[in-house]
Design a protein around this motif. Structure first.
Motif, short mmCIF file in Angstrom:
data_model
loop_
_atom_site.label_atom_id
_atom_site.label_comp_id
_atom_site.label_asym_id
_atom_site.label_seq_id
_atom_site.Cartn_x
_atom_site.Cartn_y
_atom_site.Cartn_z
N PRO A 1 8.16 -8.16 38.36
CA PRO A 1 7.86 -7.54 39.99
C PRO A 1 9.45 -8.64 40.46
CG PRO A 1 6.30 -8.55 40.11
CD PRO A 1 6.77 -8.77 38.05
N VAL A 2 9.66 -8.28 41.80
CA VAL A 2 11.07 -8.58 42.72
C VAL A 2 10.26 -9.18 44.09
CG1 VAL A 2 12.81 -7.35 40.94
CG2 VAL A 2 11.63 -6.62 43.55
N VAL A 3 10.92 -9.86 44.17
CA VAL A 3 10.73 -10.85 45.66
C VAL A 3 12.61 -10.73 46.14
CG1 VAL A 3 9.79 -12.84 46.54
CG2 VAL A 3 9.03 -12.29 44.34
N ILE A 4 11.94 -9.99 47.46
CA ILE A 4 13.63 -9.61 48.28
C ILE A 4 13.39 -10.06 49.09
CG2 ILE A 4 14.67 -7.61 48.77
CD1 ILE A 4 14.26 -7.32 46.21
N HIS A 5 14.71 -11.31 49.52
CA HIS A 5 15.19 -11.62 50.31
C HIS A 5 15.66 -10.66 51.17
CE1 HIS A 5 16.54 -14.97 53.38
NE2 HIS A 5 17.49 -14.04 53.31
N SER A 6 15.97 -10.44 52.84
CA SER A 6 16.85 -9.53 53.35
C SER A 6 16.15 -9.96 54.72
CB SER A 6 16.48 -8.04 53.25
OG SER A 6 17.21 -7.15 54.05
N ARG A 7 17.78 -10.50 55.45
CA ARG A 7 18.07 -11.12 56.40
C ARG A 7 19.34 -10.35 57.11
NH1 ARG A 7 17.32 -17.60 58.90
NH2 ARG A 7 17.19 -16.85 61.47
N GLY B 1 7.63 1.37 46.42
CA GLY B 1 7.03 0.90 45.65
C GLY B 1 6.99 -0.81 45.42
N PHE B 2 7.11 -0.96 47.52
CA PHE B 2 6.96 -2.48 47.60
C PHE B 2 5.51 -2.51 48.44
CE2 PHE B 2 11.05 -1.84 45.98
CZ PHE B 2 11.32 -3.16 45.85
N LEU B 3 5.15 -3.74 48.23
CA LEU B 3 4.45 -4.07 49.22
C LEU B 3 4.79 -5.30 50.69
CD1 LEU B 3 1.93 -6.16 46.90
CD2 LEU B 3 1.44 -4.29 48.20
N LEU B 4 4.79 -5.01 51.51
CA LEU B 4 5.24 -6.24 52.76
C LEU B 4 4.78 -7.50 53.14
CD1 LEU B 4 6.13 -2.90 55.15
CD2 LEU B 4 7.46 -4.05 53.71
N MET C 1 8.37 -7.45 46.25
CA MET C 1 7.17 -7.28 47.92
C MET C 1 8.86 -7.75 48.76
SD MET C 1 5.72 -11.45 47.16
CE MET C 1 6.45 -11.73 48.62
N MET C 2 8.68 -7.09 49.98
CA MET C 2 9.32 -7.60 51.15
C MET C 2 9.39 -9.24 51.72
SD MET C 2 12.04 -5.24 49.68
CE MET C 2 12.76 -5.71 51.47
N HIS C 3 9.81 -10.14 50.58
CA HIS C 3 9.58 -11.88 51.96
C HIS C 3 9.70 -11.37 53.25
CE1 HIS C 3 10.60 -15.77 52.20
NE2 HIS C 3 11.50 -15.45 51.35
N CYS C 4 8.71 -12.33 53.37
CA CYS C 4 9.26 -12.31 54.85
C CYS C 4 8.93 -11.02 55.97
CB CYS C 4 10.00 -13.81 56.11
SG CYS C 4 8.95 -15.32 55.20
N TYR C 5 8.96 -9.69 55.37
CA TYR C 5 9.77 -8.65 56.17
C TYR C 5 9.11 -8.52 57.64
CZ TYR C 5 10.22 -4.03 57.47
OH TYR C 5 10.26 -3.31 57.83
N ALA C 6 10.46 -8.87 58.12
CA ALA C 6 10.95 -8.10 59.59
C ALA C 6 11.55 -6.99 60.06
CB ALA C 6 11.80 -9.80 59.48
#
Length: 271
Positions: A129-135, A182-185, A164-169
Motif C-alpha cells: 500500500p502507499v502513503v501519500i503526502h499532498s500539500r 480505495g484510500f483511507l483518510l 492512505m492520505m496522510h494528514c488529510y487536509a
C-alpha cells in the motif's frame, strides 16, 4: 489521558527523527503505557527508511514504511536502487511517504512528479500500500493517483485498501473521491484546533471504516500541547476529539481506526 479499553494505532509517525534522539525510549514507553497497540514509522528517504526499519526490527509493535518524501524527490537518481530493494525486501509494510508538496517546493515540480509516479508503480509491483503526502496540490495529486489507481485496480485484494492520505487536509468531497479509489483518510492532531473546521467535517462525516488516526510525530501536536514536540501518546487526544465530533465513544473510534490500519498495512492486532 487514561488508556482506552481498545487497540490504538498511530498510523503515521517519525520517531526515528533527530527530535527524539535524546529520549526515544522514554517516548515509546509513554506510548505503550498510554495503551498504544502499534505505531507505523514512515521514512522520508532511503536512509531514514532504514532508521524506521531498525525500530521495527526490535519491537513487533512497530511497523516500517519506506519511501522518498517530495521534499527529497531530487534525490531519486541516487536512491532509486535502494528504494527498489526496500520495496521488495519484505521488511516494510508500505511505501511512502510519497507525493507532491507545492507549499515548500524543496524539489522542482517535474522531479516531484517523477518520484511520485515511480514510487506508485513500485508499490504496485511490490504489492504494497502507499502513503501519500499532498500539500497545496489537491487536484494535482488526485489526478496522478486517479490515473494510477484506475490502471492498478484493487491490487491488494477486493477487501483491502491500496493506500492512505496522510494528514488529510482536503475537503469532504475530495475525500469521497479518494475513498472511492480505495484510500483511507488519515486524521492528525490539527483536527483539534479551533480553526480546523474542514478536517473536523471530514472526521465527523466520513465512514469510520475509512478513517485512520495519526500523530505525524514530531509535528502537528494536538491542541493541548500545541507548539511542543508531538509524540505517539498524544494520539489519545485526537481520538477523543473525533469521538466527540461523531457522538461516539473513544473506544469505538480507536478500535475501528486500529482495525483499518492493520488491514491496510497487513499486520495483526493483539486479541
Amino acid at each position: 489521558m487514561s488508556p482506552l479499553d481498545a487497540p490504538i494505532v498511530d498510523a503515521h509517525a517519525h520517531t526515528w527523527s533527530g527530535a527524539f534522539s535524546e529520549d526515544h525510549d522514554e517516548v515509546m514507553d509513554r506510548a505503550w503505557g498510554s495503551g498504544l497497540t502499534a505505531v507505523v514509522e514512515v521514512g522520508g528517504s532511503a536512509p531514514s527508511s532504514e532508521e524506521a526499519y531498525a525500530l521495527a526490527a526490535v519491537d513487533e509493535r512497530v511497523h516500517a514504511v519506506a519511501g522518498l518524501h517530495p521534499h527529497r524527490a531530487k534525490d531519486l537518481p541516487e536512491q532509486r536502487e535502494q528504494l527498489h530493494e526496500q520495496a521488495h525486501s519484505g521488511r516494510f509494510v508500505g511505501l511512502g511517504e510519497m507525493g507532491l508538496d507545492f507549499y515548500r517546493n524543496l524539489s522542482p515540480h517535474d522531479i516531484q512528479y517523477e518520484a511520485f509516479r515511480y514510487q506508485l508503480d513500485l508499490a504496485r509491483e511490490a504489492s504494497l500500500p502507499v502513503v501519500i503526502h499532498s500539500r497545496d496540490s489537491d487536484e494535482e495529486s488526485y489526478a496522478v493517483i486517479e490515473e494510477w489507481a484506475h490502471h492498478s485496480g484493487r491490487y491488494l485484494g477486493p477487501d483491502r485498501e491500496i493506500g492512505m492520505m496522510h494528514c488529510y487536509a482536503g475537503d469532504a468531497e475530495l475525500g469521497e473521491r479518494y475513498r472511492a479509489l480505495g484510500f483511507l483518510l488519515s486524521i492528525p492532531g490539527p483536527v483539534t484546533y479551533p480553526g480546523g473546521t474542514q478536517r473536523q467535517t471530514v472526521a465527523r462525516t466520513a465512514p469510520l471504516e475509512q478513517l485512520l488516526v495519526e500523530t505525524d510525530a514530531p509535528a502537528l501536536t494536538p491542541q493541548s500541547n500545541r507548539g511542543r514536540r508531538n509524540e505517539p501518546a498524544y494520539i489519545l487526544e485526537t481520538i477523543a476529539f473525533i469521538a466527540q465530533l461523531r457522538g461516539d465513544t473513544p473506544e469505538h473510534v480507536a478500535r475501528v481506526t486500529a482495525e483499518n490500519a492493520a488491514r491496510l498495512f497487513g499486520f495483526e492486532l493483539p486479541r
